[in-house]
Scaffold this motif. Structure first.
Motif, mmCIF file in Angstrom:
data_model
loop_
_atom_site.group_PDB
_atom_site.id
_atom_site.type_symbol
_atom_site.label_atom_id
_atom_site.label_comp_id
_atom_site.label_asym_id
_atom_site.label_seq_id
_atom_site.Cartn_x
_atom_site.Cartn_y
_atom_site.Cartn_z
ATOM 1 N N GLN A 38 0.822 -1.203 0.000
ATOM 2 C CA GLN A 38 0.000 0.000 0.000
ATOM 3 C C GLN A 38 0.861 1.259 0.000
ATOM 4 O O GLN A 38 0.583 2.220 -0.739
ATOM 5 C CB GLN A 38 -0.928 -0.015 1.210
ATOM 6 C CG GLN A 38 -1.997 -1.102 1.154
ATOM 7 C CD GLN A 38 -2.784 -1.209 2.448
ATOM 8 O OE1 GLN A 38 -2.393 -0.637 3.465
ATOM 9 N NE2 GLN A 38 -3.879 -1.954 2.420
ATOM 10 N N ASN A 39 1.916 1.262 0.827
ATOM 11 C CA ASN A 39 2.818 2.419 0.861
ATOM 12 C C ASN A 39 3.535 2.605 -0.470
ATOM 13 O O ASN A 39 3.666 3.730 -0.961
ATOM 14 C CB ASN A 39 3.833 2.262 1.988
ATOM 15 C CG ASN A 39 3.210 2.399 3.362
ATOM 16 O OD1 ASN A 39 2.099 2.884 3.497
ATOM 17 N ND2 ASN A 39 3.910 1.948 4.390
ATOM 18 N N ASP A 40 4.015 1.476 -1.050
ATOM 19 C CA ASP A 40 4.696 1.569 -2.339
ATOM 20 C C ASP A 40 3.743 2.083 -3.419
ATOM 21 O O ASP A 40 4.122 2.899 -4.273
ATOM 22 C CB ASP A 40 5.259 0.202 -2.738
ATOM 23 C CG ASP A 40 6.500 -0.156 -1.942
ATOM 24 O OD1 ASP A 40 7.100 0.753 -1.350
ATOM 25 O OD2 ASP A 40 6.859 -1.356 -1.903
ATOM 26 N N MET A 87 7.747 14.435 -2.978
ATOM 27 C CA MET A 87 8.709 13.383 -3.298
ATOM 28 C C MET A 87 9.431 12.895 -2.038
ATOM 29 O O MET A 87 9.755 11.712 -1.911
ATOM 30 C CB MET A 87 9.719 13.888 -4.324
ATOM 31 C CG MET A 87 9.146 14.044 -5.722
ATOM 32 S SD MET A 87 8.657 12.455 -6.439
ATOM 33 C CE MET A 87 10.243 11.672 -6.629
ATOM 34 N N ILE A 88 9.689 13.803 -1.091
ATOM 35 C CA ILE A 88 10.281 13.382 0.193
ATOM 36 C C ILE A 88 9.324 12.456 0.924
ATOM 37 O O ILE A 88 9.719 11.424 1.489
ATOM 38 C CB ILE A 88 10.621 14.623 1.055
ATOM 39 C CG1 ILE A 88 11.747 15.429 0.384
ATOM 40 C CG2 ILE A 88 11.036 14.201 2.462
ATOM 41 C CD1 ILE A 88 12.032 16.747 1.070
ATOM 42 N N LYS A 124 2.384 6.578 -6.941
ATOM 43 C CA LYS A 124 1.430 7.571 -7.441
ATOM 44 C C LYS A 124 1.994 8.981 -7.278
ATOM 45 O O LYS A 124 1.884 9.824 -8.178
ATOM 46 C CB LYS A 124 0.114 7.440 -6.682
ATOM 47 C CG LYS A 124 -0.682 6.190 -7.019
ATOM 48 C CD LYS A 124 -1.972 6.142 -6.220
ATOM 49 C CE LYS A 124 -2.743 4.864 -6.507
ATOM 50 N NZ LYS A 124 -3.994 4.768 -5.694
ATOM 51 N N ILE A 125 2.608 9.221 -6.105
ATOM 52 C CA ILE A 125 3.215 10.541 -5.868
ATOM 53 C C ILE A 125 4.364 10.781 -6.841
ATOM 54 O O ILE A 125 4.505 11.878 -7.402
ATOM 55 C CB ILE A 125 3.699 10.639 -4.408
ATOM 56 C CG1 ILE A 125 2.510 10.573 -3.457
ATOM 57 C CG2 ILE A 125 4.494 11.914 -4.182
ATOM 58 C CD1 ILE A 125 2.900 10.511 -1.988
ATOM 59 N N VAL A 126 5.196 9.738 -7.051
ATOM 60 C CA VAL A 126 6.343 9.881 -7.960
ATOM 61 C C VAL A 126 5.870 10.204 -9.366
ATOM 62 O O VAL A 126 6.401 11.103 -10.046
ATOM 63 C CB VAL A 126 7.188 8.591 -7.933
ATOM 64 C CG1 VAL A 126 8.229 8.625 -9.051
ATOM 65 C CG2 VAL A 126 7.884 8.439 -6.593
ATOM 66 N N ASN A 127 4.857 9.479 -9.843
ATOM 67 C CA ASN A 127 4.355 9.712 -11.199
ATOM 68 C C ASN A 127 3.790 11.124 -11.358
ATOM 69 O O ASN A 127 3.863 11.721 -12.440
ATOM 70 C CB ASN A 127 3.272 8.686 -11.536
ATOM 71 C CG ASN A 127 3.832 7.281 -11.664
ATOM 72 O OD1 ASN A 127 5.002 7.112 -12.000
ATOM 73 N ND2 ASN A 127 3.016 6.279 -11.391
#
Length: 545
Positions: free
Chosen positions: A358-360, A385-386, A365-368
Protein backbone atom coordinates in the motif's frame (compact mmCIF):
# COMPACT_ATOMS: atom_id res chain seq x y z
CA UNK A 1 58.44 12.82 -3.32
CA UNK A 2 56.96 15.99 -4.86
CA UNK A 3 55.94 14.01 -7.96
CA UNK A 4 54.14 11.43 -5.81
CA UNK A 5 52.23 14.19 -4.00
CA UNK A 6 51.21 15.75 -7.32
CA UNK A 7 50.01 12.41 -8.65
CA UNK A 8 48.06 11.76 -5.43
CA UNK A 9 46.47 15.20 -5.62
CA UNK A 10 45.52 14.64 -9.25
CA UNK A 11 43.97 11.24 -8.37
CA UNK A 12 41.93 12.75 -5.55
CA UNK A 13 40.81 15.59 -7.82
CA UNK A 14 39.65 13.10 -10.47
CA UNK A 15 37.86 11.05 -7.85
CA UNK A 16 36.11 14.16 -6.53
CA UNK A 17 35.04 15.15 -10.04
CA UNK A 18 33.91 11.58 -10.71
CA UNK A 19 31.79 11.43 -7.55
CA UNK A 20 30.30 14.84 -8.24
CA UNK A 21 29.36 13.70 -11.73
CA UNK A 22 27.82 10.42 -10.56
CA UNK A 23 24.04 10.85 -10.51
CA UNK A 24 21.90 9.22 -7.85
CA UNK A 25 20.20 5.96 -8.67
CA UNK A 26 16.45 5.55 -9.16
CA UNK A 27 14.30 2.55 -8.33
CA UNK A 28 12.84 0.62 -11.24
CA UNK A 29 9.52 -1.10 -10.41
CA UNK A 30 9.88 -4.78 -11.27
CA UNK A 31 7.54 -7.75 -10.87
CA UNK A 32 8.31 -10.00 -7.90
CA UNK A 33 9.05 -13.52 -9.14
CA UNK A 34 9.00 -15.22 -5.75
CA UNK A 35 7.09 -14.09 -2.60
CA UNK A 36 9.97 -15.26 -0.39
CA UNK A 37 12.18 -12.37 -1.51
CA UNK A 38 11.64 -8.76 -2.55
CA UNK A 39 13.92 -7.61 -5.36
CA UNK A 40 14.68 -3.96 -6.12
CA UNK A 41 16.65 -2.88 -9.19
CA UNK A 42 18.26 0.56 -9.32
CA UNK A 43 20.34 2.36 -11.92
CA UNK A 44 21.54 5.80 -12.92
CA UNK A 45 19.10 7.07 -15.52
CA UNK A 46 21.67 9.55 -16.70
CA UNK A 47 25.24 10.64 -16.06
CA UNK A 48 27.59 13.40 -17.10
CA UNK A 49 31.16 13.59 -18.29
CA UNK A 50 32.17 14.42 -14.72
CA UNK A 51 31.07 10.86 -13.86
CA UNK A 52 34.17 9.66 -15.76
CA UNK A 53 32.01 8.22 -18.55
CA UNK A 54 30.60 5.47 -16.34
CA UNK A 55 27.10 4.39 -15.37
CA UNK A 56 26.09 2.19 -12.43
CA UNK A 57 23.27 -0.22 -11.70
CA UNK A 58 22.68 -2.46 -8.69
CA UNK A 59 20.29 -4.86 -7.00
CA UNK A 60 18.76 -5.08 -3.51
CA UNK A 61 17.34 -8.38 -2.22
CA UNK A 62 15.26 -8.62 0.97
CA UNK A 63 14.42 -11.89 2.71
CA UNK A 64 10.68 -11.79 3.41
CA UNK A 65 10.64 -15.03 5.41
CA UNK A 66 11.60 -16.08 8.94
CA UNK A 67 14.10 -18.62 7.50
CA UNK A 68 17.67 -18.39 6.25
CA UNK A 69 17.74 -18.49 2.43
CA UNK A 70 20.46 -19.12 -0.19
CA UNK A 71 19.47 -17.00 -3.19
CA UNK A 72 20.83 -17.37 -6.72
CA UNK A 73 19.93 -14.37 -8.93
CA UNK A 74 21.10 -13.27 -12.35
CA UNK A 75 20.55 -9.59 -13.16
CA UNK A 76 21.77 -7.24 -15.83
CA UNK A 77 21.29 -4.19 -18.01
CA UNK A 78 20.19 -3.93 -21.63
CA UNK A 79 22.38 -1.32 -23.34
CA UNK A 80 21.42 1.21 -26.01
CA UNK A 81 23.93 -0.30 -28.41
CA UNK A 82 22.04 -3.64 -28.39
CA UNK A 83 24.33 -5.64 -26.12
CA UNK A 84 23.48 -6.94 -22.66
CA UNK A 85 25.54 -7.04 -19.47
CA UNK A 86 24.60 -9.79 -17.00
CA UNK A 87 25.89 -10.46 -13.52
CA UNK A 88 25.52 -13.22 -10.94
CA UNK A 89 24.83 -12.12 -7.35
CA UNK A 90 27.46 -13.33 -4.88
CA UNK A 91 31.19 -12.90 -4.19
CA UNK A 92 32.00 -15.41 -6.93
CA UNK A 93 28.63 -15.41 -8.63
CA UNK A 94 27.66 -18.39 -6.49
CA UNK A 95 24.65 -16.92 -4.71
CA UNK A 96 24.31 -15.17 -1.38
CA UNK A 97 23.01 -16.32 2.02
CA UNK A 98 20.41 -13.94 3.47
CA UNK A 99 19.32 -14.03 7.11
CA UNK A 100 15.62 -13.67 8.04
CA UNK A 101 14.24 -10.17 7.22
CA UNK A 102 17.71 -9.07 6.06
CA UNK A 103 18.29 -6.85 3.01
CA UNK A 104 21.55 -7.24 1.06
CA UNK A 105 23.02 -4.92 -1.50
CA UNK A 106 25.09 -1.73 -1.27
CA UNK A 107 25.73 1.03 -3.80
CA UNK A 108 29.41 0.11 -4.15
CA UNK A 109 31.22 -2.66 -5.93
CA UNK A 110 33.27 -3.30 -2.76
CA UNK A 111 30.33 -4.57 -0.69
CA UNK A 112 31.71 -8.12 -0.79
CA UNK A 113 28.75 -9.67 -2.60
CA UNK A 114 28.93 -7.99 -6.01
CA UNK A 115 25.50 -6.33 -5.93
CA UNK A 116 26.68 -3.14 -7.68
CA UNK A 117 28.00 -3.08 -11.29
CA UNK A 118 29.72 -0.21 -13.09
CA UNK A 119 29.59 0.13 -16.87
CA UNK A 120 32.68 1.77 -18.34
CA UNK A 121 33.15 3.78 -21.50
CA UNK A 122 34.03 0.61 -23.42
CA UNK A 123 30.61 -0.97 -22.83
CA UNK A 124 29.05 0.85 -25.82
CA UNK A 125 30.41 3.11 -28.56
CA UNK A 126 29.97 6.78 -27.77
CA UNK A 127 27.98 7.48 -30.89
CA UNK A 128 25.26 5.11 -29.62
CA UNK A 129 24.84 6.78 -26.22
CA UNK A 130 21.40 8.24 -25.65
CA UNK A 131 21.31 11.98 -24.99
CA UNK A 132 19.49 12.92 -21.77
CA UNK A 133 19.70 16.73 -22.03
CA UNK A 134 21.68 18.89 -19.62
CA UNK A 135 21.88 19.18 -15.87
CA UNK A 136 21.59 22.37 -13.77
CA UNK A 137 25.25 23.21 -14.37
CA UNK A 138 24.88 22.88 -18.14
CA UNK A 139 26.78 19.60 -18.44
CA UNK A 140 25.61 17.18 -21.13
CA UNK A 141 23.89 14.09 -19.82
CA UNK A 142 23.95 10.66 -21.44
CA UNK A 143 22.81 7.08 -20.79
CA UNK A 144 24.17 3.72 -21.91
CA UNK A 145 21.35 1.77 -20.20
CA UNK A 146 17.95 1.32 -21.80
CA UNK A 147 16.48 -1.05 -19.16
CA UNK A 148 17.39 -3.47 -16.36
CA UNK A 149 16.00 -6.90 -15.49
CA UNK A 150 16.62 -9.89 -13.26
CA UNK A 151 15.93 -13.63 -13.09
CA UNK A 152 15.73 -15.80 -9.97
CA UNK A 153 17.76 -18.92 -10.74
CA UNK A 154 17.08 -20.79 -7.51
CA UNK A 155 16.23 -20.26 -3.83
CA UNK A 156 17.29 -22.79 -1.19
CA UNK A 157 15.67 -22.76 2.26
CA UNK A 158 18.63 -23.49 4.52
CA UNK A 159 16.56 -23.35 7.73
CA UNK A 160 14.08 -25.87 6.33
CA UNK A 161 16.92 -28.23 5.46
CA UNK A 162 18.32 -27.84 8.98
CA UNK A 163 14.90 -28.60 10.49
CA UNK A 164 14.49 -31.65 8.25
CA UNK A 165 17.95 -32.88 9.25
CA UNK A 166 17.09 -32.39 12.94
CA UNK A 167 13.82 -34.32 12.53
CA UNK A 168 15.63 -37.12 10.69
CA UNK A 169 18.29 -37.27 13.41
CA UNK A 170 15.65 -37.39 16.15
CA UNK A 171 13.76 -40.14 14.26
CA UNK A 172 16.94 -42.18 13.94
CA UNK A 173 17.59 -41.81 17.66
CA UNK A 174 14.02 -42.91 18.47
CA UNK A 175 14.32 -45.89 16.10
CA UNK A 176 17.62 -46.87 17.72
CA UNK A 177 16.10 -46.69 21.21
CA UNK A 178 13.10 -48.74 20.09
CA UNK A 179 15.35 -51.36 18.48
CA UNK A 180 17.51 -51.55 21.62
CA UNK A 181 14.39 -51.93 23.74
CA UNK A 182 13.13 -54.77 21.54
CA UNK A 183 16.54 -56.47 21.71
CA UNK A 184 16.53 -56.21 25.52
CA UNK A 185 13.01 -57.65 25.74
CA UNK A 186 13.98 -60.51 23.41
CA UNK A 187 17.08 -61.29 25.48
CA UNK A 188 15.01 -61.20 28.68
CA UNK A 189 12.41 -63.50 27.15
CA UNK A 190 15.06 -65.97 25.95
CA UNK A 191 16.69 -65.94 29.39
CA UNK A 192 13.33 -66.67 31.06
CA UNK A 193 12.59 -69.48 28.61
CA UNK A 194 16.03 -70.96 29.12
CA UNK A 195 15.65 -70.83 32.90
CA UNK A 196 12.20 -72.48 32.68
CA UNK A 197 13.59 -75.17 30.38
CA UNK A 198 16.42 -75.90 32.78
CA UNK A 199 13.94 -76.22 35.67
CA UNK A 200 11.69 -78.48 33.58
CA UNK A 201 14.64 -80.71 32.60
CA UNK A 202 15.68 -80.95 36.24
CA UNK A 203 12.16 -81.88 37.33
CA UNK A 204 11.92 -84.41 34.52
CA UNK A 205 15.14 -86.09 35.63
CA UNK A 206 13.89 -86.36 39.23
CA UNK A 207 10.53 -87.77 38.09
CA UNK A 208 12.18 -90.34 35.82
CA UNK A 209 14.44 -91.46 38.66
CA UNK A 210 11.44 -91.95 40.95
CA UNK A 211 9.53 -93.90 38.31
CA UNK A 212 12.52 -96.16 37.69
CA UNK A 213 12.72 -96.98 41.39
CA UNK A 214 9.02 -97.81 41.52
CA UNK A 215 9.13 -100.01 38.42
CA UNK A 216 12.15 -101.98 39.65
CA UNK A 217 10.62 -102.67 43.08
CA UNK A 218 8.94 -106.08 43.81
CA UNK A 219 5.61 -104.37 44.31
CA UNK A 220 5.60 -103.13 40.74
CA UNK A 221 5.23 -106.61 39.25
CA UNK A 222 1.81 -107.76 38.11
CA UNK A 223 -0.39 -108.22 35.17
CA UNK A 224 -0.19 -105.94 32.18
CA UNK A 225 -3.57 -104.51 33.05
CA UNK A 226 -2.19 -103.38 36.39
CA UNK A 227 0.85 -101.69 34.77
CA UNK A 228 -1.35 -99.83 32.35
CA UNK A 229 -3.57 -98.50 35.12
CA UNK A 230 -3.88 -94.77 35.64
CA UNK A 231 -2.48 -95.12 39.23
CA UNK A 232 0.53 -97.05 40.53
CA UNK A 233 0.05 -100.12 42.73
CA UNK A 234 0.02 -99.38 46.42
CA UNK A 235 2.34 -101.06 48.89
CA UNK A 236 1.48 -104.60 50.01
CA UNK A 237 -0.91 -104.80 52.94
CA UNK A 238 -1.81 -108.05 54.82
CA UNK A 239 -5.55 -108.67 54.67
CA UNK A 240 -7.07 -111.94 55.96
CA UNK A 241 -3.66 -113.61 56.05
CA UNK A 242 -2.55 -112.58 52.56
CA UNK A 243 -0.72 -109.51 51.13
CA UNK A 244 -2.75 -107.53 48.64
CA UNK A 245 -2.35 -104.30 46.67
CA UNK A 246 -4.86 -101.80 45.28
CA UNK A 247 -4.89 -99.49 42.26
CA UNK A 248 -7.31 -97.62 39.99
CA UNK A 249 -7.96 -98.18 36.35
CA UNK A 250 -10.23 -95.76 34.48
CA UNK A 251 -11.35 -94.43 37.86
CA UNK A 252 -12.51 -97.87 39.13
CA UNK A 253 -10.77 -99.35 42.26
CA UNK A 254 -9.16 -102.81 41.89
CA UNK A 255 -7.39 -105.26 44.24
CA UNK A 256 -4.47 -107.46 43.31
CA UNK A 257 -3.94 -110.73 45.21
CA UNK A 258 -0.61 -112.59 45.75
CA UNK A 259 -1.40 -115.07 42.96
CA UNK A 260 -1.62 -112.18 40.50
CA UNK A 261 -5.36 -112.25 40.09
CA UNK A 262 -7.13 -108.86 39.89
CA UNK A 263 -10.64 -108.18 41.18
CA UNK A 264 -12.78 -105.05 41.45
CA UNK A 265 -13.24 -103.80 45.00
CA UNK A 266 -15.19 -101.18 46.89
CA UNK A 267 -14.21 -97.61 47.59
CA UNK A 268 -14.11 -98.33 51.32
CA UNK A 269 -11.73 -101.26 50.92
CA UNK A 270 -9.57 -99.22 48.48
CA UNK A 271 -9.31 -96.34 50.95
CA UNK A 272 -8.46 -98.58 53.92
CA UNK A 273 -5.79 -100.54 52.05
CA UNK A 274 -4.23 -97.36 50.58
CA UNK A 275 -4.16 -95.69 54.02
CA UNK A 276 -2.50 -98.76 55.58
CA UNK A 277 0.05 -98.89 52.75
CA UNK A 278 1.11 -95.26 53.30
CA UNK A 279 1.45 -95.74 57.05
CA UNK A 280 3.42 -98.97 56.65
CA UNK A 281 5.72 -97.72 53.88
CA UNK A 282 9.41 -98.40 54.26
CA UNK A 283 11.88 -95.54 55.01
CA UNK A 284 13.15 -95.66 51.43
CA UNK A 285 9.63 -95.26 50.10
CA UNK A 286 8.94 -92.39 52.50
CA UNK A 287 12.14 -90.68 51.30
CA UNK A 288 11.04 -91.15 47.71
CA UNK A 289 7.62 -89.70 48.50
CA UNK A 290 9.24 -86.68 50.17
CA UNK A 291 11.45 -86.20 47.10
CA UNK A 292 8.43 -86.37 44.83
CA UNK A 293 6.63 -83.77 47.00
CA UNK A 294 9.71 -81.55 46.89
CA UNK A 295 9.90 -81.87 43.10
CA UNK A 296 6.25 -80.96 42.85
CA UNK A 297 6.87 -77.95 45.08
CA UNK A 298 9.82 -76.89 42.88
CA UNK A 299 7.66 -77.23 39.78
CA UNK A 300 5.04 -75.04 41.44
CA UNK A 301 7.69 -72.44 42.38
CA UNK A 302 9.03 -72.49 38.81
CA UNK A 303 5.55 -71.93 37.46
CA UNK A 304 5.08 -69.06 39.92
CA UNK A 305 8.41 -67.49 38.88
CA UNK A 306 7.50 -67.74 35.20
CA UNK A 307 4.07 -66.28 35.89
CA UNK A 308 5.69 -63.41 37.84
CA UNK A 309 8.18 -62.73 35.01
CA UNK A 310 5.31 -62.68 32.52
CA UNK A 311 3.35 -60.23 34.68
CA UNK A 312 6.41 -57.99 35.04
CA UNK A 313 7.02 -58.11 31.28
CA UNK A 314 3.42 -57.10 30.59
CA UNK A 315 3.60 -54.32 33.19
CA UNK A 316 6.88 -53.04 31.69
CA UNK A 317 5.36 -53.16 28.21
CA UNK A 318 2.34 -51.18 29.44
CA UNK A 319 4.65 -48.63 31.14
CA UNK A 320 6.71 -48.30 27.94
CA UNK A 321 3.53 -47.70 25.95
CA UNK A 322 2.54 -44.98 28.42
CA UNK A 323 5.99 -43.35 28.10
CA UNK A 324 5.79 -43.55 24.31
CA UNK A 325 2.32 -41.99 24.41
CA UNK A 326 3.58 -39.19 26.70
CA UNK A 327 6.63 -38.53 24.49
CA UNK A 328 4.41 -38.57 21.42
CA UNK A 329 2.04 -36.11 23.11
CA UNK A 330 4.89 -33.75 24.04
CA UNK A 331 6.30 -34.02 20.51
CA UNK A 332 2.88 -33.22 19.06
CA UNK A 333 2.52 -30.21 21.37
CA UNK A 334 6.02 -29.01 20.45
CA UNK A 335 5.29 -29.45 16.74
CA UNK A 336 1.96 -27.68 17.12
CA UNK A 337 3.64 -24.78 18.95
CA UNK A 338 6.25 -24.49 16.19
CA UNK A 339 3.52 -24.54 13.53
CA UNK A 340 1.48 -21.90 15.37
CA UNK A 341 4.56 -19.69 15.73
CA UNK A 342 5.35 -20.12 12.03
CA UNK A 343 1.72 -19.31 11.13
CA UNK A 344 1.81 -16.20 13.30
CA UNK A 345 5.06 -15.10 11.65
CA UNK A 346 3.48 -15.73 8.26
CA UNK A 347 0.45 -13.62 9.21
CA UNK A 348 2.70 -10.81 10.46
CA UNK A 349 4.70 -11.03 7.27
CA UNK A 350 1.53 -10.88 5.16
CA UNK A 351 0.30 -7.82 7.08
CA UNK A 352 3.70 -6.16 6.69
CA UNK A 353 3.74 -7.00 2.98
CA UNK A 354 0.26 -5.56 2.55
CA UNK A 355 1.31 -2.38 4.35
CA UNK A 356 4.44 -2.12 2.21
CA UNK A 357 2.47 -2.70 -0.98
CA UNK A 358 0.00 0.00 0.00
CA UNK A 359 2.82 2.42 0.86
CA UNK A 360 4.70 1.57 -2.34
CA UNK A 361 1.52 2.05 -4.36
CA UNK A 362 0.88 5.44 -2.79
CA UNK A 363 4.56 6.37 -3.20
CA UNK A 364 4.58 5.49 -6.92
CA UNK A 365 1.43 7.57 -7.44
CA UNK A 366 3.21 10.54 -5.87
CA UNK A 367 6.34 9.88 -7.96
CA UNK A 368 4.35 9.71 -11.20
CA UNK A 369 2.61 12.99 -10.34
CA UNK A 370 5.43 15.07 -8.90
CA UNK A 371 8.76 13.61 -10.14
CA UNK A 372 9.11 15.82 -13.21
CA UNK A 373 8.16 18.96 -11.29
CA UNK A 374 10.62 18.05 -8.53
CA UNK A 375 13.38 17.64 -11.15
CA UNK A 376 12.76 21.30 -12.03
CA UNK A 377 13.09 22.39 -8.40
CA UNK A 378 9.41 22.89 -7.52
CA UNK A 379 9.25 23.09 -3.70
CA UNK A 380 5.77 21.58 -3.39
CA UNK A 381 6.79 18.68 -5.64
CA UNK A 382 10.02 18.16 -3.66
CA UNK A 383 7.98 18.00 -0.45
CA UNK A 384 5.71 15.32 -1.95
CA UNK A 385 8.71 13.38 -3.30
CA UNK A 386 10.28 13.38 0.19
CA UNK A 387 7.04 11.92 1.52
CA UNK A 388 7.20 9.24 -1.20
CA UNK A 389 10.77 8.38 -0.22
CA UNK A 390 9.63 7.78 3.36
CA UNK A 391 6.76 5.60 2.14
CA UNK A 392 8.78 3.40 -0.24
CA UNK A 393 10.31 0.28 1.29
CA UNK A 394 13.46 0.94 -0.72
CA UNK A 395 13.39 4.71 -0.36
CA UNK A 396 16.27 6.83 0.94
CA UNK A 397 14.78 10.17 1.97
CA UNK A 398 18.00 11.57 3.48
CA UNK A 399 20.02 11.09 0.28
CA UNK A 400 17.12 12.49 -1.76
CA UNK A 401 16.90 15.61 0.40
CA UNK A 402 20.68 16.06 0.19
CA UNK A 403 20.58 15.83 -3.61
CA UNK A 404 17.74 18.36 -3.92
CA UNK A 405 19.41 20.73 -1.50
CA UNK A 406 22.67 20.47 -3.40
CA UNK A 407 21.05 20.78 -6.84
CA UNK A 408 18.35 23.40 -6.25
CA UNK A 409 19.09 24.78 -2.80
CA UNK A 410 15.63 23.53 -1.83
CA UNK A 411 14.39 25.04 1.44
CA UNK A 412 11.95 22.13 1.87
CA UNK A 413 14.80 19.63 1.60
CA UNK A 414 16.91 21.74 3.98
CA UNK A 415 14.12 21.87 6.56
CA UNK A 416 13.60 18.10 6.20
CA UNK A 417 17.29 17.42 6.80
CA UNK A 418 17.32 19.73 9.85
CA UNK A 419 14.29 17.92 11.33
CA UNK A 420 15.86 14.51 10.58
CA UNK A 421 19.15 15.27 12.28
CA UNK A 422 17.42 17.11 15.15
CA UNK A 423 15.33 14.00 15.87
CA UNK A 424 18.49 11.87 16.07
CA UNK A 425 20.15 14.37 18.41
CA UNK A 426 17.07 14.74 20.64
CA UNK A 427 16.53 10.96 20.92
CA UNK A 428 20.20 10.41 21.79
CA UNK A 429 20.20 13.19 24.41
CA UNK A 430 17.03 11.79 26.00
CA UNK A 431 18.57 8.32 26.14
CA UNK A 432 21.77 9.79 27.61
CA UNK A 433 19.85 11.71 30.28
CA UNK A 434 17.85 8.62 31.18
CA UNK A 435 21.02 6.57 31.58
CA UNK A 436 22.63 9.25 33.78
CA UNK A 437 19.51 9.44 35.97
CA UNK A 438 19.40 5.64 36.30
CA UNK A 439 23.11 5.61 37.14
CA UNK A 440 22.63 8.15 39.95
CA UNK A 441 19.66 6.24 41.39
CA UNK A 442 21.39 2.86 41.28
CA UNK A 443 24.66 4.16 42.71
CA UNK A 444 22.79 5.98 45.50
CA UNK A 445 20.70 2.88 46.22
CA UNK A 446 23.77 0.65 46.27
CA UNK A 447 25.69 2.96 48.60
CA UNK A 448 22.68 3.29 50.90
CA UNK A 449 22.14 -0.49 51.04
CA UNK A 450 25.84 -1.06 51.69
CA UNK A 451 26.09 1.39 54.62
CA UNK A 452 22.71 0.35 56.10
CA UNK A 453 23.50 -3.38 56.11
CA UNK A 454 27.03 -2.73 57.35
CA UNK A 455 25.67 -0.68 60.26
CA UNK A 456 23.23 -3.50 61.09
CA UNK A 457 26.06 -6.03 61.05
CA UNK A 458 28.13 -3.79 63.36
CA UNK A 459 25.24 -3.62 65.87
CA UNK A 460 24.59 -7.38 65.70
CA UNK A 461 26.31 -9.47 68.41
CA UNK A 462 28.19 -12.62 67.62
CA UNK A 463 25.92 -15.67 67.71
CA UNK A 464 27.01 -18.54 69.89
CA UNK A 465 26.45 -22.15 69.02
CA UNK A 466 25.81 -21.52 65.33
CA UNK A 467 28.17 -21.42 62.40
CA UNK A 468 26.51 -18.43 60.67
CA UNK A 469 24.76 -15.61 62.53
CA UNK A 470 22.86 -12.49 61.48
CA UNK A 471 26.07 -10.46 61.50
CA UNK A 472 27.50 -12.54 58.66
CA UNK A 473 24.14 -12.39 56.82
CA UNK A 474 24.10 -8.57 57.02
CA UNK A 475 27.71 -8.38 55.82
CA UNK A 476 27.01 -10.71 52.88
CA UNK A 477 23.94 -8.64 51.99
CA UNK A 478 25.97 -5.41 52.13
CA UNK A 479 28.53 -6.73 49.67
CA UNK A 480 26.09 -8.64 47.49
CA UNK A 481 23.04 -6.35 47.26
CA UNK A 482 24.91 -3.09 47.49
CA UNK A 483 27.58 -4.25 45.05
CA UNK A 484 24.96 -5.40 42.53
CA UNK A 485 23.14 -2.05 42.58
CA UNK A 486 26.47 -0.26 42.27
CA UNK A 487 27.50 -2.41 39.29
CA UNK A 488 24.20 -1.69 37.53
CA UNK A 489 24.75 2.00 38.20
CA UNK A 490 28.24 1.85 36.67
CA UNK A 491 26.84 0.06 33.59
CA UNK A 492 24.16 2.78 33.20
CA UNK A 493 26.86 5.46 33.56
CA UNK A 494 28.99 3.83 30.84
CA UNK A 495 25.96 3.57 28.56
CA UNK A 496 25.19 7.24 29.14
CA UNK A 497 28.78 8.28 28.38
CA UNK A 498 28.86 6.17 25.20
CA UNK A 499 25.38 7.18 23.96
CA UNK A 500 26.78 9.91 21.74
CA UNK A 501 28.30 7.54 19.26
CA UNK A 502 29.20 7.90 15.56
CA UNK A 503 25.58 8.38 14.41
CA UNK A 504 25.08 11.20 16.94
CA UNK A 505 28.32 12.92 16.01
CA UNK A 506 27.52 12.57 12.31
CA UNK A 507 24.07 14.12 12.89
CA UNK A 508 25.58 17.06 14.83
CA UNK A 509 28.17 17.58 12.12
CA UNK A 510 25.59 17.54 9.33
CA UNK A 511 23.23 19.85 11.27
CA UNK A 512 26.01 22.38 11.98
CA UNK A 513 27.08 22.19 8.34
CA UNK A 514 23.54 23.02 7.20
CA UNK A 515 23.10 25.86 9.70
CA UNK A 516 26.53 27.39 9.01
CA UNK A 517 26.30 27.04 5.24
CA UNK A 518 24.69 30.09 3.56
CA UNK A 519 23.74 29.47 -0.04
CA UNK A 520 23.57 32.52 -2.30
CA UNK A 521 21.68 32.29 -5.57
CA UNK A 522 20.72 34.73 -8.29
CA UNK A 523 17.27 34.75 -9.88
CA UNK A 524 16.14 37.00 -12.69
CA UNK A 525 12.34 37.23 -12.50
CA UNK A 526 9.99 39.17 -14.83
CA UNK A 527 8.45 41.90 -12.66
CA UNK A 528 6.10 44.88 -13.16
CA UNK A 529 7.54 48.27 -12.16
CA UNK A 530 5.62 51.55 -11.71
CA UNK A 531 7.39 54.68 -13.03
CA UNK A 532 5.78 58.14 -13.57
CA UNK A 533 2.38 56.56 -12.95
CA UNK A 534 3.01 54.15 -15.79
CA UNK A 535 3.43 50.37 -15.56
CA UNK A 536 6.66 49.04 -16.98
CA UNK A 537 7.87 45.38 -17.29
CA UNK A 538 11.45 44.43 -16.56
CA UNK A 539 13.76 41.80 -15.00
CA UNK A 540 14.31 41.89 -11.25
CA UNK A 541 17.49 40.44 -9.77
CA UNK A 542 16.80 38.47 -6.57
CA UNK A 543 19.33 37.11 -4.11
CA UNK A 544 18.45 33.89 -2.29
CA UNK A 545 20.23 33.17 1.03
Amino acid sequence: MKTVKLLLAAFLLLQTINLSGQKYMVDIPVSQQDPRVHVTLMYQEKNSAFGAMTQDYRILVKNNTADKLKVYIEYGAQLVCGSEKTHQLGPLGDGITIEPSQTVGKPYATDGIGSAVRLTESSCPKDTWRSMGKDASGSLLYSMISSVSYRIVNIENISEKDRAAAVSKRQKQEDELKRKKQDDELKQKKASEEKAKQEADKNSRFSQSANDKRQNSPAATGSPSAKSSSHELSEKVKVNGEYVQVFRQNGIPYIKRPDGSIHQTTETAYTQISHSARNNASPSDQQENRQAAAEQLKRKETENVLAKLERERMQQEAANKQVEAAVSGVTDLFTQAIMQDAQEKERRYEREQLRRQQNDSEAYKIVNQYEKRAERGDEQAIEQMIKAQYLMSSGNPVEYMKSKRQTFGSQTATDGLINHYQRIITATDNERSGNFLSSVLYLAGGAGAYFLLNSLSADEKESEGTEIGMKEVYQAGAYGFGGTLGLVGVVSLVRGLSARGPSYRAAVKELNSIRNNTDVGFDFTPTMFKHDNRNTFGLALKLKF
